[in-house]
Design an enzyme around this catalytic site. Structure first.
Site, mmCIF file in Angstrom:
data_model
loop_
_atom_site.group_PDB
_atom_site.id
_atom_site.type_symbol
_atom_site.label_atom_id
_atom_site.label_comp_id
_atom_site.label_asym_id
_atom_site.label_seq_id
_atom_site.Cartn_x
_atom_site.Cartn_y
_atom_site.Cartn_z
ATOM 1 N N LYS A 147 -5.841 -9.732 -6.873
ATOM 2 C CA LYS A 147 -7.110 -9.767 -6.127
ATOM 3 C C LYS A 147 -7.996 -8.598 -6.519
ATOM 4 C CE LYS A 147 -6.564 -7.141 -1.863
ATOM 5 N NZ LYS A 147 -6.908 -6.992 -0.487
ATOM 6 N N LYS A 184 -10.508 -2.562 -3.964
ATOM 7 C CA LYS A 184 -11.080 -1.245 -4.271
ATOM 8 C C LYS A 184 -9.998 -0.239 -4.612
ATOM 9 C CE LYS A 184 -11.444 0.084 0.470
ATOM 10 N NZ LYS A 184 -11.436 -1.194 1.131
ATOM 11 N N LYS A 212 0.816 -1.220 0.000
ATOM 12 C CA LYS A 212 0.000 0.000 0.000
ATOM 13 C C LYS A 212 0.844 1.263 0.000
ATOM 14 C CE LYS A 212 -4.344 -1.798 1.482
ATOM 15 N NZ LYS A 212 -5.556 -1.675 2.235
HETATM 16 N N1 AQP Z 1 -10.512 -10.014 -3.503
HETATM 17 C C1 AQP Z 1 -10.824 -10.504 -2.320
HETATM 18 N N2 AQP Z 1 -11.066 -11.818 -2.169
HETATM 19 C C2 AQP Z 1 -11.396 -12.328 -0.960
HETATM 20 N N3 AQP Z 1 -11.524 -11.584 0.158
HETATM 21 C C3 AQP Z 1 -11.294 -10.259 0.068
HETATM 22 N N4 AQP Z 1 -11.336 -9.246 0.971
HETATM 23 C C4 AQP Z 1 -11.028 -8.083 0.345
HETATM 24 N N5 AQP Z 1 -10.773 -8.326 -0.958
HETATM 25 C C5 AQP Z 1 -10.935 -9.653 -1.173
HETATM 26 C C6 AQP Z 1 -11.719 -9.416 2.372
HETATM 27 O O1 AQP Z 1 -12.706 -8.460 2.678
HETATM 28 C C7 AQP Z 1 -12.654 -8.146 4.071
HETATM 29 C C8 AQP Z 1 -12.766 -6.657 4.263
HETATM 30 O O2 AQP Z 1 -11.533 -6.075 4.034
HETATM 31 P P1 AQP Z 1 -11.180 -4.588 4.287
HETATM 32 O O3 AQP Z 1 -12.200 -3.806 4.950
HETATM 33 O O4 AQP Z 1 -9.803 -4.567 4.836
HETATM 34 O O5 AQP Z 1 -11.218 -4.180 2.838
HETATM 35 P P2 AQP Z 1 -9.996 -4.055 2.059
HETATM 36 O O6 AQP Z 1 -8.966 -5.125 2.293
HETATM 37 O O7 AQP Z 1 -9.611 -2.658 2.323
HETATM 38 O O8 AQP Z 1 -10.647 -4.282 0.673
HETATM 39 P P3 AQP Z 1 -9.821 -4.146 -0.542
HETATM 40 O O9 AQP Z 1 -10.678 -3.992 -1.701
HETATM 41 O O10 AQP Z 1 -8.811 -5.253 -0.533
HETATM 42 O O11 AQP Z 1 -9.148 -2.751 -0.252
HETATM 43 P P4 AQP Z 1 -7.730 -2.316 -0.580
HETATM 44 O O12 AQP Z 1 -7.665 -2.334 -2.061
HETATM 45 O O13 AQP Z 1 -7.681 -0.937 0.008
HETATM 46 O O14 AQP Z 1 -6.803 -3.292 0.062
HETATM 47 C C9 AQP Z 1 -11.347 -8.737 4.589
HETATM 48 O O15 AQP Z 1 -11.633 -9.893 5.336
HETATM 49 C C10 AQP Z 1 -10.601 -9.091 3.343
HETATM 50 O O16 AQP Z 1 -9.770 -10.217 3.543
#
Ligand code: AQP
Length: 332
Positions: free
Chosen positions: A195, A198, A112
């Site tokens: 993966k 967002k 990140k």
């Molecule tokens: N692609 C994915 N496949 C399976 N599980 C996923 N999670 C996120 N992306 C995938 C799971 O969603 C839950 C919430 O996670 P979060 O609030 O930490 O969201 P995040 O990780 O910020 O979501 P993103 O889209 O992955 O955001 P960025 O891009 O900012 O890192 C967690 O249990 C996560 O494992």
């Protein structure tokens, strides 16, 4: 009942299929046999800059989506992280138990902070996994339902729990990750080896739960596949088709092998078209229900206040033990 705990960040207007299929779907199922604590991670959200008005709105949108997917406030404590101050308080204690090098090894920080350079990242983004350890350990849960990307953070949580227990006195339970293998990593529709995320996915690579269903259907129909035409589940050789089969199976409850049999000899176009229909059928009522819930914001804030009260009771008891064991003088 054994406890489970998990959280989600309010950092988008809508959850996406990765969040839902990787983690949130389990939240709903686990309510049957466990005592759940589910929180909206607004403290984590501010590790990167947020517009205050948008953050507040997204917190309620997150609550509405959780209720719409079936998280039941009569079975689960649903709350906002910042409304239970013990998270930040235990976070500090755990930061003081964490080695700098240990925190540095967290790959999510590396990923990140890679874009803007480490110097531009906040210290909060760096210590995020330690706050996450506090989020979890406060509730002494047995299981933490998450996607694969969180496994390393769970390991750190267990290490910190063990360190605290052996340095002071057994205080924390060592939680187990609860990761459903089949949906542990939903991938980007346009870049199916990464993966779905967002922050990293392009708009056409990510299916948002609250998108116009027609838009989601189009994204599925335009998903990247490969140049041959055989429908088979093979995430290494055929990541695009395998991801679509995973999503199809998760939404319908039908085993992947059934789907492979059904589509044998048919083209990718059929699979995509029919999956697009399944997606529309799934997201349409979800979206309606969420929008309905968002019409009554007082109800949502009440649900969250009730959740914070339940969670706060448990969190206060754990923090009291921690402060005592660390050697903080009791208030008169
Ligand atoms: N692609 C994915 N496949 C399976 N599980 C996923 N999670 C996120 N992306 C995938 C799971 O969603 C839950 C919430 O996670 P979060 O609030 O930490 O969201 P995040 O990780 O910020 O979501 P993103 O889209 O992955 O955001 P960025 O891009 O900012 O890192 C967690 O249990 C996560 O494992």
């Amino acid at each position: 009942r054994p406890r489970v705990l998990s959280g989600i960040q309010p950092t988008a207007d809508s959850f996406h299929f990765g969040n839902y299929l990787g983690a949130l779907r389990q939240w709903v199922d686990l309510q049957q046999d466990y005592q759940p604590f589910f929180f909206i991670a607004d403290l984590h959200a501010i590790t990167v800059e947020q517009d205050p008005k948008v953050l507040r709105d997204r917190t309620l949108r997150a609550a509405a989506q959780l209720l719409a997917m079936g998280v039941d406030p009569d079975r689960s404590a649903i709350f906002v992280q910042s409304q239970v101050p013990e998270h930040a308080q235990l976070g500090w204690v755990l930061q003081c138990l964490t080695g700098f090098g240990e925190a540095r090894r967290m790959t999510q920080f590396k990923d990140k902070s890679a874009k803007g350079g480490e110097g531009a990242a906040s210290v909060g983004l760096f210590t995020y996994p330690i706050l996450q350890a506090a989020d979890i350990l406060l509730y002494r849960p047995h299981f933490v339902p998450v996607g694969e990307d969180q496994r390393q953070h769970l390991e750190l949580t267990r290490d910190l729990a063990q360190r605290f227990n052996s340095r002071y006195k057994k205080t924390f339970r060592l939680p187990e990750p609860y990761i459903l293998k089949a949906t542990a990593k939903i991938t980007d529709l346009q870049d199916p080896t990464s993966k779905m995320s967002k922050s990293a996915s392009s708009p056409s690579g990510i299916v948002e739960m609250l998108d116009d269903p027609k838009v989601s259907a189009k994204k599925i129909r335009s998903a990247v596949t490969d140049s041959d035409s055989e429908i088979r589940f093979d995430p290494e050789a055929k990541p695009g088709i395998s991801n679509l089969l995973t999503i199809y199976s998760a939404l319908t409850g039908r085993p992947v092998t059934d789907l492979v049999d059904e589509y044998a000899g048919r083209g990718y176009g059929d699979l995509k078209k029919e999956l697009a229909e399944v997606v529309v059928e799934f997201v349409t009522p979800f979206r309606e229900r969420t929008l309905e819930l968002l019409d009554d914001r007082t109800h949502l804030t009440d649900v969250l206040a009730r959740g914070a009260a339940q969670a706060g009771e448990v969190a206060r008891a754990t923090l009291r033990d921690v402060y005592d064991r660390v050697g903080f003088a009791a208030a008169a």
